[in-house]
Motif scaffolding. Structure first.
Motif, PDB file in Angstrom:
ATOM      1  N   GLY A  28       0.848  -1.006   0.302  1.00 36.56           N
ATOM      2  CA  GLY A  28       0.236  -0.024  -0.437  1.00 36.56           C
ATOM      3  C   GLY A  28       0.537   0.854  -0.127  1.00 36.56           C
ATOM      4  N   VAL A  29       2.200   1.159   0.526  1.00 33.71           N
ATOM      5  CA  VAL A  29       2.894   2.887   0.884  1.00 33.71           C
ATOM      6  C   VAL A  29       3.460   2.452  -0.402  1.00 33.71           C
ATOM      7  N   ARG A  30       4.434   1.074  -1.149  1.00 36.14           N
ATOM      8  CA  ARG A  30       5.312   0.851  -1.938  1.00 36.14           C
ATOM      9  C   ARG A  30       5.008   0.813  -3.229  1.00 36.14           C
ATOM     10  N   GLY A  31       3.760   0.411  -3.048  1.00 34.43           N
ATOM     11  CA  GLY A  31       3.519  -0.599  -3.752  1.00 34.43           C
ATOM     12  C   GLY A  31       3.900  -2.027  -4.659  1.00 34.43           C
ATOM     13  N   LEU A  32       3.383  -2.628  -5.597  1.00 36.48           N
ATOM     14  CA  LEU A  32       3.581  -3.914  -6.018  1.00 36.48           C
ATOM     15  C   LEU A  32       4.877  -3.614  -6.611  1.00 36.48           C
ATOM     16  N   PRO A  33       5.364  -4.592  -6.518  1.00 35.76           N
ATOM     17  CA  PRO A  33       7.666  -4.843  -6.568  1.00 35.76           C
ATOM     18  C   PRO A  33       7.104  -5.414  -7.730  1.00 35.76           C
ATOM     19  N   GLN A  34       7.951  -4.918  -8.493  1.00 37.87           N
ATOM     20  CA  GLN A  34       8.143  -5.783 -10.402  1.00 37.87           C
ATOM     21  C   GLN A  34       8.529  -7.048 -10.200  1.00 37.87           C
ATOM     22  N   VAL A  35       8.238  -8.488 -10.862  1.00 36.12           N
ATOM     23  CA  VAL A  35       9.054  -9.325 -10.605  1.00 36.12           C
ATOM     24  C   VAL A  35      10.595  -9.145 -10.821  1.00 36.12           C
ATOM     25  N   GLU A  36      11.164  -9.579 -10.068  1.00 35.97           N
ATOM     26  CA  GLU A  36      12.283  -9.830 -10.567  1.00 35.97           C
ATOM     27  C   GLU A  36      13.249 -11.504 -10.448  1.00 35.97           C
ATOM     28  N   GLY A  37      13.516 -11.837 -11.334  1.00 35.44           N
ATOM     29  CA  GLY A  37      14.338 -13.065 -11.455  1.00 35.44           C
ATOM     30  C   GLY A  37      15.310 -13.154  -9.788  1.00 35.44           C
ATOM     31  N   ALA A  38      16.010 -12.106  -9.767  1.00 30.09           N
ATOM     32  CA  ALA A  38      16.975 -12.632  -9.287  1.00 30.09           C
ATOM     33  C   ALA A  38      16.294 -12.703  -6.888  1.00 30.09           C
TER      34      ALA A  38
END
Length: 174
Positions: A28-38
């Protein structure tokens, strides 16, 4: 007193609930994370290491690794075989520990808000370990024909937690 298997499963649900709370706040604060392979690979590696350490803890007698196999084998019988033991539902309810959930939520929130949304994944370390321990204890109970309990024994000094076992008999219908 709580059945050991129920204690482990309750811990899994506590961690999942804690991660859901932390994820809702962090996302909610930082937003949804991008899918990162690492990041995904790191979380999978963390889960694999957790399962490995859980398996080591229940399958060895070495105290510095947890050595729960030794604790299972040293479990003592309940002193009162006619004692009324908790029902499965009551045992599961007693297995929940709100303090453990707080211990997982607070660092997850701090890590997630300071370093990024993927940092809440550190809590995944608890889940495979507890699943492995619960499954191992379940099969240990079946192999030995007893139920394994974790709890305090009044007769013991300091009233520390101890492993106990009882017959798997069910209570007669009332």
């Amino acid at each position: 007193m709580v059945r050991y298997v129920h204690y482990q499963w309750a811990a899994v649900f506590e961690v999942e609930a804690a991660m859901a709370v932390a994820a809702s706040v962090v996302f909610g604060v930082r937003g949804l994370p991008q899918v990162e392979g690492a990041a995904v690979a790191a979380l999978l590696g963390l889960a694999g290491a957790s399962a490995f350490f859980g398996l080591l803890a229940v399958s060895t007698r070495l105290s510095w690794l947890g050595g729960e196999k030794r604790d299972f084998e040293c479990a003592v019988p309940l002193s009162d075989p006619e004692a009324v033991l908790p029902t499965p539902r009551e045992s599961i309810r007693r297995g929940f520990d709100g303090a453990f959930m707080v211990v997982v939520v607070v660092p997850s929130l701090v890590f997630g808000l300071l370093w990024g949304p993927w940092a809440i994944g550190w809590a995944v370390f608890f889940v495979p370990e507890r699943i492995v321990k619960g499954v191992y204890a379940y099969f240990w109970e079946r192999r030995h024909g007893v139920l394994l309990w974790r709890g305090k024994v009044q007769e013991q000094p300091l009233g520390k937690d101890q492993f106990l076992y009882s017959s798997p008999r069910t209570a007669p219908p009332a």
